[in-house]
Design a protein around this motif. Structure first.
Motif, PDB file in Angstrom:
ATOM      1  N   GLU A 156      32.956  60.934 -35.958  1.00  0.00           N
ATOM      2  CA  GLU A 156      33.850  60.393 -34.927  1.00  0.00           C
ATOM      3  C   GLU A 156      35.101  61.248 -34.686  1.00  0.00           C
ATOM      4  OE1 GLU A 156      34.790  58.277 -31.803  1.00  0.00           O
ATOM      5  OE2 GLU A 156      32.956  57.919 -32.954  1.00  0.00           O
ATOM      6  N   THR A 177      35.472  64.263 -34.418  1.00  0.00           N
ATOM      7  CA  THR A 177      35.191  65.422 -33.570  1.00  0.00           C
ATOM      8  C   THR A 177      34.424  65.039 -32.301  1.00  0.00           C
ATOM      9  OG1 THR A 177      33.177  65.908 -34.827  1.00  0.00           O
ATOM     10  CG2 THR A 177      35.196  67.031 -35.522  1.00  0.00           C
ATOM     11  N   ALA A 178      34.389  63.763 -31.963  1.00  0.00           N
ATOM     12  CA  ALA A 178      33.600  63.308 -30.818  1.00  0.00           C
ATOM     13  C   ALA A 178      34.045  63.953 -29.509  1.00  0.00           C
ATOM     14  CB  ALA A 178      33.680  61.781 -30.707  1.00  0.00           C
ATOM     15  N   ASP A 179      35.331  64.239 -29.371  1.00  0.00           N
ATOM     16  CA  ASP A 179      35.832  64.762 -28.097  1.00  0.00           C
ATOM     17  C   ASP A 179      35.385  66.191 -27.837  1.00  0.00           C
ATOM     18  OD1 ASP A 179      37.356  64.239 -25.715  1.00  0.00           O
ATOM     19  OD2 ASP A 179      38.849  65.664 -26.465  1.00  0.00           O
ATOM     20  N   TYR A 193      32.541  67.036 -27.410  1.00  0.00           N
ATOM     21  CA  TYR A 193      31.398  66.924 -26.504  1.00  0.00           C
ATOM     22  C   TYR A 193      31.813  66.410 -25.125  1.00  0.00           C
ATOM     23  CZ  TYR A 193      29.029  67.425 -30.956  1.00  0.00           C
ATOM     24  OH  TYR A 193      28.626  67.889 -32.188  1.00  0.00           O
ATOM     25  N   ARG A 194      33.079  66.629 -24.783  1.00  0.00           N
ATOM     26  CA  ARG A 194      33.594  66.064 -23.530  1.00  0.00           C
ATOM     27  C   ARG A 194      32.940  66.662 -22.283  1.00  0.00           C
ATOM     28  NH1 ARG A 194      38.069  68.477 -26.102  1.00  0.00           N
ATOM     29  NH2 ARG A 194      38.844  70.434 -25.212  1.00  0.00           N
ATOM     30  N   TYR A 195      32.316  67.821 -22.387  1.00  0.00           N
ATOM     31  CA  TYR A 195      31.645  68.410 -21.234  1.00  0.00           C
ATOM     32  C   TYR A 195      30.232  67.863 -21.047  1.00  0.00           C
ATOM     33  CZ  TYR A 195      35.407  71.847 -20.887  1.00  0.00           C
ATOM     34  OH  TYR A 195      36.626  72.456 -20.724  1.00  0.00           O
ATOM     35  N   THR A 238      28.080  59.452 -22.280  1.00  0.00           N
ATOM     36  CA  THR A 238      28.640  59.338 -23.630  1.00  0.00           C
ATOM     37  C   THR A 238      27.529  59.688 -24.618  1.00  0.00           C
ATOM     38  OG1 THR A 238      30.099  57.559 -22.887  1.00  0.00           O
ATOM     39  CG2 THR A 238      29.827  57.832 -25.258  1.00  0.00           C
ATOM     40  N   TYR A 285      38.618  71.996 -31.801  1.00  0.00           N
ATOM     41  CA  TYR A 285      37.502  71.604 -32.665  1.00  0.00           C
ATOM     42  C   TYR A 285      36.694  72.821 -33.104  1.00  0.00           C
ATOM     43  CZ  TYR A 285      38.587  67.038 -30.757  1.00  0.00           C
ATOM     44  OH  TYR A 285      39.247  65.899 -30.383  1.00  0.00           O
TER      45      TYR A 285
END
Length: 289
Positions: free
Chosen positions: A32, A34-36, A38-40, A44, A135
């Motif tokens: 969790e 490092t979830a951001d 994968y923002r590209y 979700t 990240y």
């Protein structure tokens, strides 16, 4: 401006010793922070699916040797070594480019899946992603070759992170040329710190292959993240993630990126840290004259 190496060792050991049914949710909690990164990705994305797709250790079945692999990484002091390497490399970079923007960086070290032939035989037991500002994600199987390269792999990804915290990266318009040059810059920076251990392993077999060089050079103007995987990573890795093969071996873009960047550094007299933010078009123009 803090580098935080997350304690994924303790979390992974807990996951691998938990009942199988409890492991996916425990892994999701570990990932969790490092979830951001994968923002590209569209929608979700499920963190456990992405973890498995990227050859992280499995949580949907038992895998022989996983705990032993984790222990080997721990015994090699992977977490401490990577943290020290990243902080040292950041100091070197800031000495060369003191005015760059440096984000707080979360570092996730993941045990790779030794039951995945693609990871072990094609990717040679390591994966990394440092291109999303803030990240760094690293996956290893602790072979002797990979344990020797823990620092250099992390520093390679740090170079990406610092470049793309200061240079705009657009997945729709990014060129093969930018991506290839960025891999060459990251390897050059890792080699500046660690000598030949800084070469990305998958690129080494094609370093002196002129046919590979010429084919990648012909594709440098291709645009779009969805189109560059084979030119950078090679056909086998591109196909793994739904890309289209173009007739290139694994690591082709890394090999060509090293040749381009080495030529650029030789022509300009710069050291790798000085070239962090150089325009990829400038590298290509000078290196291919």
């Amino acid at each position: 401006m803090t580098i935080t190496v997350l304690d994924s060792y303790t979390a992974t050991r807990s996951i691998l010793t938990a009942p199988l049914a409890e492991r996916p949710e425990a892994l999701r909690r570990m990932l969790e922070p490092t979830a951001d990164m994968y923002r590209y990705f569209p929608g979700t994305p499920d963190l456990v699916e992405l973890h498995h797709m990227s050859s992280g250790f499995r949580v949907d079945r038992e895998v022989d040797g996983a705990l032993a692999g984790l222990a080997a990484l721990h015994d090699a002091q992977a977490w401490d070594r990577i943290e020290a390497a990243l902080n040292s490399a950041l100091s070197v970079q800031l000495n060369a480019t003191p005015d760059i923007q440096v984000p707080d960086i979360q570092v996730m070290i993941v045990l790779g899946d030794n039951a995945d032939p693609h990871f072990m035989d094609v990717a040679l037991g390591m994966n990394g992603n440092g291109g999303i500002s803030g990240y760094i994600w690293l996956a290893f199987w602790p072979s002797p070759e990979n344990l020797a390269r823990l620092e250099s792999v992390a520093v390679h990804e740090l170079n990406h992170n610092l470049r793309y915290s200061n240079v705009r990266w657009d997945p729709e318009t990014v060129t093969v040329g930018e991506q290839v040059v960025s891999e060459g810059l990251a390897d050059a920076f890792a080699r500046h710190q660690y000598g030949d251990l800084g070469y990305t392993r998958i690129g080494v077999p094609s370093l002196h292959d002129d046919a590979v060089y010429n084919k990648v050079i012909d594709g440098l103007g291709i645009r779009g993240m969805q189109n560059f995987a084979a030119y950078v990573h090679g056909d086998a890795i591109a196909a793994r993630f739904g890309g289209t093969p173009v007739g290139l071996p694994t690591g082709a873009g890394y090999a060509v990126g090293n040749r381009l960047v080495d030529a650029y550094l030789a022509i300009t007299g710069k050291q790798a840290p000085d070239a962090l933010l150089v325009d990829s078009a400038e590298v290509i123009e000078l290196a291919t004259k």
